[in-house]
Design an enzyme around this catalytic site. Sequence first.
Site, PDB file in Angstrom:
ATOM      1  N   HIS A   1     113.534  60.180 -50.453  1.00 22.36           N
ATOM      2  CA  HIS A   1     114.807  60.002 -49.728  1.00 22.36           C
ATOM      3  C   HIS A   1     114.989  61.108 -48.706  1.00 22.36           C
ATOM      4  O   HIS A   1     114.392  62.186 -48.830  1.00 22.36           O
ATOM      5  CB  HIS A   1     115.978  60.032 -50.717  1.00 22.36           C
ATOM      6  CG  HIS A   1     116.170  61.371 -51.342  1.00 22.36           C
ATOM      7  ND1 HIS A   1     115.440  61.788 -52.440  1.00 22.36           N
ATOM      8  CD2 HIS A   1     116.963  62.424 -51.009  1.00 22.36           C
ATOM      9  CE1 HIS A   1     115.796  63.028 -52.756  1.00 22.36           C
ATOM     10  NE2 HIS A   1     116.720  63.439 -51.897  1.00 22.36           N
TER      11      HIS A   1
ATOM     12  N   HIS B   1     114.836  65.796 -43.074  1.00 24.88           N
ATOM     13  CA  HIS B   1     113.457  65.771 -43.570  1.00 24.88           C
ATOM     14  C   HIS B   1     113.405  64.981 -44.876  1.00 24.88           C
ATOM     15  O   HIS B   1     114.443  64.713 -45.490  1.00 24.88           O
ATOM     16  CB  HIS B   1     112.969  67.199 -43.840  1.00 24.88           C
ATOM     17  CG  HIS B   1     113.727  67.853 -44.949  1.00 24.88           C
ATOM     18  ND1 HIS B   1     114.911  68.526 -44.734  1.00 24.88           N
ATOM     19  CD2 HIS B   1     113.510  67.915 -46.284  1.00 24.88           C
ATOM     20  CE1 HIS B   1     115.375  68.971 -45.885  1.00 24.88           C
ATOM     21  NE2 HIS B   1     114.545  68.602 -46.857  1.00 24.88           N
TER      22      HIS B   1
HETATM   23  P1  2AM Z   1     116.748  66.914 -51.122  1.00 22.92           P
HETATM   24  O1  2AM Z   1     117.987  67.335 -50.404  1.00 22.92           O
HETATM   25  O2  2AM Z   1     115.953  65.975 -50.336  1.00 22.92           O
HETATM   26  O3  2AM Z   1     116.976  66.529 -52.521  1.00 22.92           O
HETATM   27  C1  2AM Z   1     115.021  72.126 -49.109  1.00 22.92           C
HETATM   28  O4  2AM Z   1     115.893  72.971 -49.802  1.00 22.92           O
HETATM   29  C2  2AM Z   1     114.932  70.798 -49.802  1.00 22.92           C
HETATM   30  O5  2AM Z   1     114.381  70.969 -51.089  1.00 22.92           O
HETATM   31  C3  2AM Z   1     116.273  70.143 -49.970  1.00 22.92           C
HETATM   32  O6  2AM Z   1     116.459  69.234 -48.934  1.00 22.92           O
HETATM   33  C4  2AM Z   1     116.165  69.457 -51.324  1.00 22.92           C
HETATM   34  O7  2AM Z   1     115.786  68.148 -51.131  1.00 22.92           O
HETATM   35  C5  2AM Z   1     114.944  70.043 -51.987  1.00 22.92           C
HETATM   36  N1  2AM Z   1     115.223  70.638 -53.290  1.00 22.92           N
HETATM   37  C6  2AM Z   1     114.759  70.183 -54.463  1.00 22.92           C
HETATM   38  N2  2AM Z   1     115.115  70.971 -55.466  1.00 22.92           N
HETATM   39  C7  2AM Z   1     115.859  71.968 -54.924  1.00 22.92           C
HETATM   40  C8  2AM Z   1     116.517  73.095 -55.452  1.00 22.92           C
HETATM   41  N3  2AM Z   1     116.491  73.388 -56.761  1.00 22.92           N
HETATM   42  N4  2AM Z   1     117.202  73.878 -54.610  1.00 22.92           N
HETATM   43  C9  2AM Z   1     117.237  73.586 -53.291  1.00 22.92           C
HETATM   44  N5  2AM Z   1     116.612  72.561 -52.713  1.00 22.92           N
HETATM   45  C10 2AM Z   1     115.918  71.749 -53.518  1.00 22.92           C
END
Ligand code: 2AM
Length: 185
Positions: A125, A36
């Site tokens: 991304h 996603h």
């Molecule tokens: P990313 O991997 O695209 O950076 C679901 O947990 C999504 O939320 C993850 O894919 C992550 O995106 C995003 N995310 C952003 N901040 C986060 C955090 N503090 N903890 C977990 N997930 C986070």
Amino acid sequence: MRLFLGLWLPGQWRERLAGLEVPCPGVKWVEKENLHLTLRFLGEVDEKSLPSLQKHLASISLSPFTLQSSGPGAFPDRLAPRVLWWGVRGRTERDSQRLFQLKTEVDEALSRWGMAPEARGWRPHITLARVKEGARVYWPPQQNILLPPWPVTGFALIASTLTAQGPIYRNLCEFSLSGQEEKKG
Ligand code: 2AM
């Protein structure tokens, strides 16, 4: 509930990006069905607040737009990567503006709902893998992949349940860019 807002990938993006997976010690690849693009991570939200959250998100109104690939990347950098990702941008300058406008509108709706602003900047991304410190991984991939235009007509509110095997994502509802709440999952 642990929640985030994001865009699910079209089938061909999902297949082709999942095809980049190379088993590698210390590298955890994201499951194909979990791929996603995160618009905003919300963290823990009380289930009682969901109706008002959904009401605020449903007020977002924006024209649909189209994304295209902007190629592979890594956080914090390619030499010592901890996150391997695939970037996106608008197919045209106008589409890019709409992508960032969507992010702005989401953030503004969340502020009105009462959520504090996000501290870090946003780089659109798709996370493909997380890399343990010191693990070696060949990145970017050698093969070229062709990703078709990605029409974005809405975004999803997704619940994430953390398990020892990895997160389980569940679509709570989708919002069309015309401001309609489309369906409940
Ligand atoms: P990313 O991997 O695209 O950076 C679901 O947990 C999504 O939320 C993850 O894919 C992550 O995106 C995003 N995310 C952003 N901040 C986060 C955090 N503090 N903890 C977990 N997930 C986070």
